[in-house]
Design an enzyme around this catalytic site. Sequence first.
Site, PDB file in Angstrom:
ATOM      1  N   CYS A   9       0.848  -1.190   0.000  1.00  0.00           N
ATOM      2  CA  CYS A   9       0.000   0.000   0.000  1.00  0.00           C
ATOM      3  C   CYS A   9       0.882   1.237   0.000  1.00  0.00           C
ATOM      4  O   CYS A   9       1.625   1.480   0.944  1.00  0.00           O
ATOM      5  CB  CYS A   9      -0.927   0.055   1.199  1.00  0.00           C
ATOM      6  SG  CYS A   9      -1.926   1.561   1.164  1.00  0.00           S
ATOM      7  N   ILE A  63      -1.063  -6.779  -9.684  1.00  0.00           N
ATOM      8  CA  ILE A  63      -0.222  -5.831  -8.996  1.00  0.00           C
ATOM      9  C   ILE A  63      -1.066  -4.862  -8.159  1.00  0.00           C
ATOM     10  O   ILE A  63      -2.235  -4.631  -8.459  1.00  0.00           O
ATOM     11  CB  ILE A  63       0.648  -4.999  -9.984  1.00  0.00           C
ATOM     12  CG1 ILE A  63      -0.229  -4.213 -10.946  1.00  0.00           C
ATOM     13  CG2 ILE A  63       1.604  -5.913 -10.738  1.00  0.00           C
ATOM     14  CD1 ILE A  63       0.501  -3.279 -11.895  1.00  0.00           C
TER      15      ILE A  63
HETATM   16  C1  LIG Z   1      -9.828   3.234  -4.118  1.00  0.00           C
HETATM   17  C2  LIG Z   1      -8.880   2.075  -4.052  1.00  0.00           C
HETATM   18  C3  LIG Z   1      -8.583   1.486  -2.825  1.00  0.00           C
HETATM   19  C4  LIG Z   1      -7.712   0.412  -2.735  1.00  0.00           C
HETATM   20  N1  LIG Z   1      -7.462  -0.175  -1.520  1.00  0.00           N
HETATM   21  C5  LIG Z   1      -6.650  -1.261  -1.455  1.00  0.00           C
HETATM   22  C6  LIG Z   1      -6.442  -1.942  -0.220  1.00  0.00           C
HETATM   23  O1  LIG Z   1      -7.006  -1.568   0.823  1.00  0.00           O
HETATM   24  N2  LIG Z   1      -5.602  -3.025  -0.196  1.00  0.00           N
HETATM   25  C7  LIG Z   1      -4.971  -3.481  -1.340  1.00  0.00           C
HETATM   26  O2  LIG Z   1      -4.233  -4.457  -1.280  1.00  0.00           O
HETATM   27  N3  LIG Z   1      -5.175  -2.870  -2.526  1.00  0.00           N
HETATM   28  C8  LIG Z   1      -5.991  -1.776  -2.611  1.00  0.00           C
HETATM   29  N4  LIG Z   1      -6.199  -1.170  -3.823  1.00  0.00           N
HETATM   30  C9  LIG Z   1      -5.514  -1.697  -5.035  1.00  0.00           C
HETATM   31  C10 LIG Z   1      -6.455  -2.624  -5.809  1.00  0.00           C
HETATM   32  O3  LIG Z   1      -6.803  -3.728  -5.003  1.00  0.00           O
HETATM   33  C11 LIG Z   1      -5.794  -3.122  -7.091  1.00  0.00           C
HETATM   34  O4  LIG Z   1      -4.630  -3.861  -6.744  1.00  0.00           O
HETATM   35  C12 LIG Z   1      -5.381  -1.992  -8.011  1.00  0.00           C
HETATM   36  O5  LIG Z   1      -6.340  -0.956  -7.949  1.00  0.00           O
HETATM   37  C13 LIG Z   1      -5.226  -2.453  -9.462  1.00  0.00           C
HETATM   38  O6  LIG Z   1      -6.419  -2.988  -9.974  1.00  0.00           O
HETATM   39  P1  LIG Z   1      -7.485  -2.104 -10.805  1.00  0.00           P
HETATM   40  O7  LIG Z   1      -6.715  -1.374 -11.875  1.00  0.00           O
HETATM   41  O8  LIG Z   1      -8.487  -3.087 -11.336  1.00  0.00           O
HETATM   42  O9  LIG Z   1      -8.094  -1.135  -9.828  1.00  0.00           O
HETATM   43  C14 LIG Z   1      -7.082  -0.087  -3.915  1.00  0.00           C
HETATM   44  C15 LIG Z   1      -7.383   0.515  -5.149  1.00  0.00           C
HETATM   45  C16 LIG Z   1      -8.260   1.575  -5.247  1.00  0.00           C
HETATM   46  C17 LIG Z   1      -8.551   2.193  -6.583  1.00  0.00           C
END
Ligand SMILES: Cc1cc2nc3c(=O)[nH]c(=O)nc-3n(C[C@H](O)[C@H](O)[C@H](O)COP(=O)(O)O)c2cc1C
Lengths: 303, 303, 252, 252
Positions: free
Chosen positions: A130, A191
């Site tokens: 994170c 990722i």
């Molecule tokens: C608003 C938001 C909050 C997120 N919170 C977390 C989290 O609490 N823990 C985590 O491992 N990843 C978190 N992520 C990352 C997502 O789980 C994911 O790995 C990342 O957004 C890439 O995927 P995507 O492009 O489909 O969003 C967050 C992403 C977004 C956009």
Amino acid sequence: MIDLSVNLPGLKLKNPIMPASGCFGFGREYSQFYDLSKLGAVIMKAATGSKRFGNETPRVAETASGMLNAIGLQNPGVEKIVEKEVPFLKQYHIPIIANVAGSTIEEYEQVVTTLNHSQDIAAIELNISCPNVKEGGVQFGLDPAMASKVTERVKKLSNVPVYVKMSPNVSNITEMAVAIEAAGADGLSMINTLTGMQIHLPSKKPILSNKTGGLSGPAIKPVAIRMIYEVKKHVTIPIIGMGGIQTAEDVLEFLLAGADAVAIGTANFQNPFVCSEIIDELPNILNKYQFTSVQEATGGAHQ
Amino acid sequence: MIDLSVNLPGLKLKNPIMPASGCFGFGREYSQFYDLSKLGAVIMKAATGSKRFGNETPRVAETASGMLNAIGLQNPGVEKIVEKEVPFLKQYHIPIIANVAGSTIEEYEQVVTTLNHSQDIAAIELNISCPNVKEGGVQFGLDPAMASKVTERVKKLSNVPVYVKMSPNVSNITEMAVAIEAAGADGLSMINTLTGMQIHLPSKKPILSNKTGGLSGPAIKPVAIRMIYEVKKHVTIPIIGMGGIQTAEDVLEFLLAGADAVAIGTANFQNPFVCSEIIDELPNILNKYQFTSVQEATGGAHQ
Amino acid sequence: MIKKEILKVMSVKEIATDSYEMSLENEYISTHAVPGQFLHLSIPGHTLRRPISIASCNQMDKVVKVLFKTIGTGTKELSGYQSGEQLDGLGPIGHGFPIEDLKPNDSVLLIGGGIGIPPIYFLATALKERGIKLQFILGFQSKDFVFYEKEFNMLGETYIVTNDGSYGHRGLVTDLIPNVSSFDRYYACGPLPMLKAVKKTLAHKKGYISFEERMGCGVGACFACVLKTNDGIGYKKICQDGPVFAADEVII
Amino acid sequence: MIKKEILKVMSVKEIATDSYEMSLENEYISTHAVPGQFLHLSIPGHTLRRPISIASCNQMDKVVKVLFKTIGTGTKELSGYQSGEQLDGLGPIGHGFPIEDLKPNDSVLLIGGGIGIPPIYFLATALKERGIKLQFILGFQSKDFVFYEKEFNMLGETYIVTNDGSYGHRGLVTDLIPNVSSFDRYYACGPLPMLKAVKKTLAHKKGYISFEERMGCGVGACFACVLKTNDGIGYKKICQDGPVFAADEVII
Ligand SMILES: Cc1cc2nc3c(=O)[nH]c(=O)nc-3n(C[C@H](O)[C@H](O)[C@H](O)COP(=O)(O)O)c2cc1C
Ligand SMILES: Cc1cc2nc3c(=O)[nH]c(=O)nc-3n(C[C@H](O)[C@H](O)[C@H](O)COP(=O)(O)OP(=O)(O)OC[C@H]3O[C@@H](n4cnc5c(N)ncnc54)[C@H](O)[C@@H]3O)c2cc1C
Ligand SMILES: Cc1cc2nc3c(=O)[nH]c(=O)nc-3n(C[C@H](O)[C@H](O)[C@H](O)COP(=O)(O)OP(=O)(O)OC[C@H]3O[C@@H](n4cnc5c(N)ncnc54)[C@H](O)[C@@H]3O)c2cc1C
Ligand SMILES: Cc1cc2nc3c(=O)[nH]c(=O)nc-3n(C[C@H](O)[C@H](O)[C@H](O)COP(=O)(O)O)c2cc1C
Ligand code: FES
Ligand code: FES
């Protein structure tokens, strides 16, 4: 008949689609839109030792084909999550994956210990990536030594399989993955977001109060595909792939690169039904490209 | 009157806009569209010790708000460039920046030695960040020790100031920048492309023959802004910023983050006039946000 | 309940500088929305939806109106929609202004600033139907940005302020609070600095405030839009728990 | 000289499965383009332009025609353009088919495969005007994809092959080369495997081939579109030096 099922450590998935951590809360909101029992699994928002408020707002910004977020791991704390959120998700009879975060190894251990009290957690997604918290979190994800240390300690404690969520903000993703596998991880989740920033011209300041945020969405898909493809060549543990997935074609691209299952994050914000719609569409896409099952497609780009 | 001029080591720029290396060839093609003497400076395509054919095709792919390229440093070799291309560019009376690449430190030195014979090179952009060649190039850009070594050796030789072009594919961009500054670099050029991949579903294979390629375009702008903002806090040498610039507003965002000047790459492909149009528009945008000069805007987000 | 609806654009007209009124046809939203709720509109090419308040609903002809100002690319594109085109919107979202406990002849003050005025208008029409006495203080940047003055005048005593005094009174909405006659409670929506001033000035009064924040999901899942509160939990989500909050429960 | 031009869409019609004919109005392109040259079309929302060959030019009414097949998102969006809309195109790009040295009554064979057929049609009309004798071998996937048969028949003897034999002859264009009567030279455009086979089969003949490759700039600056050659330099750029090359100068 196309077989969508996937069996991974601790996870018997009827399909490879799950909402990504932090983008689906604890499921309550999206359960108004469709029946969550349709999902392959659900990954909960990050849990920390005690309740966190997270960063000041603004916490999100829009970028070209993506977004930045700096929520800062806001959550009610692992106890409340086990007590209030897990029981809600349990009713859907799908594997529940707990995303575990912390500022110190001890905090990670504390969270895992508490999760052990629940019978309803199928696996842990160990969040060492994170980018949005001052201390802890991502530095574990940038140094192979620290990553394997926290992985080992958590593995020793956890009753359930551990999937380590990797940061893409590293010089050598393979080195990280190999170290994490050696430390005993049951799987990889990749990722997490790329660290980015946007400057608000009228105020001349970074738009996010945290200044930097995590870049997600279609913009990062090529980076995710590249990293999964590279890592797949050097590890044998399964990979949960994510980063910019919007369509069933995107899911197939991740499978071909080497993902065994996928998570969908940002796309839920644009379309609350996206996971459900992709689950419906996936068989047609697999069929279109002559696959009879998800497992058959995994790693296909490596042949 | 808005003052667009910027003075950097070796570079007296009448405006901060220059085409990015590899996206503008040696200027001949774009000179059909507008008078290149309008540019702040021009950065030539990478030069290596001897001629290179580069990678097999396909060499480019389109991604969400970006593109992947794996040209592979195709170029006629530094001697031909000095002999044939520099004289052509010289007629426009703008600073000419030579982008220098190589597989070994010796090759970098050889290229610089040859460039020293020309009186018409204003500065060198030391490319230690090309992700698209088998050996050499990027590994210099991923390890601070190697980066400072090649920087020192090139600095010792070069008659002109050296701007080191940094790779964004690193865990710690600040550590890299500090090492490069300590090694004597006159400036930094950031960022080069993020390594990415796209898989072609019909063939089930990576679309680029080189498999991976460099991600450029608006998709990477948040990463570029973040890295420039972070690095600016820790170095005093000037920064040439790039990564996804399409408009004069984007240029201002880079200036506020800490860039002294900017380079524009991918956007030239969509609009051959983009550099010229941004030069015309920049004064209006600076004025709109109450700046009277480019230099006044640089680093503005840090106050 | 929030639904993902297709809204048909009936008309878009510029009602003041950079300010547009868009009429949208949709049965579900027009029959379920209450004042204070908003739509989360999808604009092609944009990763994030755009939250826009509902400015009025007509159940008869199934029309929902929104008023918006062009700030950046999203709202600019929104202003370019042609009648007949369709918009994908989530809604109605959030909890509206509490008005159930008001009795006929109660008197309320409604304060709106700039793009915070639309939900105030929807609220005003609803209060009027219940026979509530209304007074308005509306703040705009300058003369060219003033809209809906006539509409508000028809609903109650309306005071207009502009930052530069180019129209109505010069100054801030709070400057006019002394001018209004006594009222039982207030409702406010507008830019944060204005809301802070209003809350401070009317600390002794019961009031409800509608807030804005940059949003992700718009449905309560992402925690992008939190606001600090002085209850046990310490925060509330603007999209899900708001956008309207009692003035005394939030920390701003 | 390549210019950045605005082209006005006059019409788009589906002429075969997934195959469209688009008429564009533009004075500069229509008066300067020669057979073999292409346009590099900008499609909103896409980082890269799309190279599309010019299939015909009418200087009188300033109309340029392109024929394209929907492959992915870009061409699909292109097929959705309405007459009256505008396209931003770079062009005319590249060097056309060399025809200056042909004399009336010379006989040439033109070979086209799928979306490689459009430039062959433009070339055929130009050769016809110069009194050249024409024979055509046109390859399509299957019956549903056949287009412009009538147009070609009017210009010369036309042989059609489909991979599945659902129309015309079954097989590959090279299978029909024995069937055609003697000719002085050939011109070919189509998918790479076809071009390789043609070059091999007609190794003894003088020929010119038009190539395709994924492109970046489209003007010769980025080196995305190189092709290996057996001259001193070792490569040529398809966009700038081609897309047409003498069969014997390229290594494929
Ligand atoms: C608003 C938001 C909050 C997120 N919170 C977390 C989290 O609490 N823990 C985590 O491992 N990843 C978190 N992520 C990352 C997502 O789980 C994911 O790995 C990342 O957004 C890439 O995927 P995507 O492009 O489909 O969003 C967050 C992403 C977004 C956009
Ligand atoms: C509950 C709520 C109700 C709203 N009601 C209205 C209304 O009725 N009329 C109106 O004109 N505006 C309203 N807004 C503000 C409106 O959402 C923004 O002006 C709009 O999102 C700007 O988008 P843009 O693309 O034009 O600007 P950009 O600056 O290009 O947008 C970039 C990103 O920032 C977000 N953003 C920018 N400004 C704001 C803001 N003030 N609030 C929230 N997000 C913002 C955008 O949603 C987008 O995600 C409301 C906001 C909220 C939270
Ligand atoms: C000189 C030249 C002339 C051409 N003439 C025609 C024509 O007259 N009619 C026609 O239908 N097609 C023609 N093509 C092919 C056409 O450019 C592609 O079909 C089109 O770019 C596909 O875009 P897309 O977005 O639909 O497909 P996508 O696969 O979504 O495109 C993704 C990227 O790959 C590129 N790409 C995909 N296929 C090709 C291809 N075959 N050649 C080059 N780039 C490709 C696209 O340009 C884009 O950058 C020509 C190509 C070249 C190089
Ligand atoms: C086709 C292409 C070729 C490139 N070649 C080079 C190169 O030879 N040397 C170099 O230092 N950077 C090269 N780059 C990187 C660009 O100079 C620039 O750093 C990067 O593309 C980010 O800027 P942009 O988003 O404006 O394109 C190339 C980029 C592209 C797209
Ligand atoms: S916008 Fe996601 S919780 Fe409010
Ligand atoms: S496409 Fe850039 S050189 Fe041909």
